[in-house]
Write a protein that holds these residues in place. Structure first.
Motif, mmCIF file in Angstrom:
data_model
loop_
_atom_site.group_PDB
_atom_site.id
_atom_site.type_symbol
_atom_site.label_atom_id
_atom_site.label_comp_id
_atom_site.label_asym_id
_atom_site.label_seq_id
_atom_site.Cartn_x
_atom_site.Cartn_y
_atom_site.Cartn_z
ATOM 1 N N THR A 22 0.844 40.662 -34.709
ATOM 2 C CA THR A 22 2.059 41.462 -34.979
ATOM 3 C C THR A 22 2.810 40.682 -35.961
ATOM 4 O O THR A 22 3.140 39.505 -35.699
ATOM 5 C CB THR A 22 2.855 41.621 -33.610
ATOM 6 N N ASP A 34 5.035 45.245 -37.312
ATOM 7 C CA ASP A 34 3.830 46.074 -37.412
ATOM 8 C C ASP A 34 2.796 45.481 -36.552
ATOM 9 O O ASP A 34 2.676 44.107 -36.837
ATOM 10 C CB ASP A 34 3.367 46.052 -38.993
ATOM 11 N N THR A 35 2.143 46.068 -35.846
ATOM 12 C CA THR A 35 1.066 45.638 -35.019
ATOM 13 C C THR A 35 -0.442 46.167 -35.443
ATOM 14 O O THR A 35 -0.474 47.522 -35.542
ATOM 15 C CB THR A 35 1.213 45.903 -33.535
ATOM 16 N N PHE A 36 -1.282 45.413 -35.507
ATOM 17 C CA PHE A 36 -2.684 45.992 -36.208
ATOM 18 C C PHE A 36 -3.675 45.400 -35.763
ATOM 19 O O PHE A 36 -3.540 43.877 -35.377
ATOM 20 C CB PHE A 36 -2.589 46.171 -37.782
ATOM 21 N N PRO A 44 -4.298 46.435 -42.078
ATOM 22 C CA PRO A 44 -2.770 46.831 -41.380
ATOM 23 C C PRO A 44 -2.618 48.258 -41.807
ATOM 24 O O PRO A 44 -2.906 48.782 -42.953
ATOM 25 C CB PRO A 44 -1.984 45.901 -42.207
ATOM 26 N N SER A 46 0.171 51.039 -42.135
ATOM 27 C CA SER A 46 1.507 51.249 -42.065
ATOM 28 C C SER A 46 2.188 52.102 -41.159
ATOM 29 O O SER A 46 3.381 52.205 -41.032
ATOM 30 C CB SER A 46 1.935 51.232 -43.627
ATOM 31 N N ASN A 48 1.889 52.277 -38.161
ATOM 32 C CA ASN A 48 2.296 51.646 -36.890
ATOM 33 C C ASN A 48 3.789 50.731 -37.203
ATOM 34 O O ASN A 48 4.088 50.343 -36.151
ATOM 35 C CB ASN A 48 1.110 50.558 -36.506
ATOM 36 N N GLU A 49 4.038 50.670 -38.429
ATOM 37 C CA GLU A 49 5.296 49.870 -38.474
ATOM 38 C C GLU A 49 6.463 50.424 -37.997
ATOM 39 O O GLU A 49 6.724 51.435 -38.146
ATOM 40 C CB GLU A 49 5.584 49.755 -40.242
ATOM 41 N N SER A 123 6.402 48.324 -30.842
ATOM 42 C CA SER A 123 5.620 48.335 -31.844
ATOM 43 C C SER A 123 4.220 48.562 -30.912
ATOM 44 O O SER A 123 3.203 49.425 -31.636
ATOM 45 C CB SER A 123 5.401 47.090 -32.729
ATOM 46 N N CYS A 127 1.177 51.822 -31.230
ATOM 47 C CA CYS A 127 -0.183 51.999 -31.649
ATOM 48 C C CYS A 127 -0.972 53.026 -30.894
ATOM 49 O O CYS A 127 -0.855 53.222 -29.861
ATOM 50 C CB CYS A 127 -0.897 50.565 -31.415
#
Length: 293
Positions: A22, A34-36, A44, A46, A48-49, A123, A127
């Motif tokens: 994150t 942002d979590t990826f 990543p 975007s 999810n941002e 966040s 997801c």
């Protein structure tokens, strides 16, 4: 993998034990999260941002959070406690030092820890993938390049511990720190590097325009030198280092005055008035935005 020095040998922290990362960026008025996935097969996303206003509102007793991330939330000054624009406040707290912080400073640290905890939770919920538990995550916090590095350990890490996202016993690398300039360079994809390459030994000037109030913008110039302390082959990733920085403020009035001067010195007398009035009138109606990350 391990590293050695004159004192002994240390095991490097394995970030791959965490399946997701994150990243949190704190701007002047907004916070982006942002979590990826950390898998090498993914990048990543975007989508999810999460980007929200840096604001939070409590009830008078501060037992309940009534709103967060919404500057437009209707507040009652008598019954509510409202705090916003965390960035400048945190820097002021840091400059005071640990021994000089008062109750308001500690309140701000609690406010930011609450906000970060809620933003990370939100966040994660956005997801598409499922995260089993908190141990699946490690964190990266992006700081303004003009902040001293000491703020990371003196203030930001204690705030993360207070939020419950990390513990005092966790390895320090579970929470990584990057400057905003580093994040710009690291965020460039390979295809971007072909368009905007950073060559070894070549300096780069990064220019950033930051609106600071209506009709006024701050121009920040950073002289960046590229370096690579680990590898020495032509295609290796280069790391940015700030060599020198400067900034200045420009208002729409400055621009208008410059145009007036240019027109007065470069046009014949017969052309000056109509053209100058037309251009100045146009610029007068184009104000700079007052909202910035």
């Amino acid at each position: 993998m391990s590293r050695s020095d004159n004192i002994g040998t240390y095991e490097a922290y394995d970030l791959h034990q965490h399946t997701h990362c994150t990243v949190i960026y704190m701007g002047k008025t907004k916070i982006a999260v942002d979590t990826f996935s950390t898998s090498s097969r993914s990048s990543p996303n975007s989508k999810n941002e999460l980007g929200k206003e840096a604001s939070i509102t409590y009830n008078k007793q501060r037992t309940d959070i009534l709103s967060w991330g919404d500057q437009a939330f209707e507040k009652n000054s008598k019954d509510h406690i409202h705090v916003d624009n965390f960035s400048s406040g945190l820097y002021s707290v840091f400059k005071k030092g640990n021994d000089n912080r008062d109750e308001d400073d500690r309140l701000l640290m609690t406010v930011v820890s609450d906000y970060i905890r809620l933003a990370v939770k939100d966040s994660i919920e956005q997801c598409k993938f499922k995260i089993e538990n908190d141990d699946a995550l490690h964190y990266a916090f992006v700081t303004p390049s003009e902040w001293e590095e000491e703020i990371n350990e003196d203030l930001i890490r204690p705030i993360f511990i207070q939020s419950g996202l990390i513990s005092l016993d966790d390895d320090k690398d579970k929470l990584l720190f990057f400057t905003d300039i580093e994040s710009i360079c690291y965020g460039l994809k390979d295809k971007d590097f072909k368009k905007y390459p950073f060559y070894r030994g070549q300096n780069t000037i990064l220019c950033r325009l930051v609106p600071i109030e209506m009709s006024t913008v701050s121009v920040k110039l950073d002289l960046i030198s590229t370096m690579n302390p680990l590898f020495d082959f032509p295609e290796s990733r280069l790391f940015p280092k700030i060599v020198r920085s400067t900034s200045l403020s420009i208002s729409s009035k400055d621009i208008k005055d410059s145009i007036k001067l240019f027109l007065q010195t470069n046009l014949s007398i017969s052309d000056q008035d109509p053209r100058m009035n037309m251009m100045v009138e146009y610029i007068y109606n184009k104000e700079l935005p007052d909202m910035v990350m």
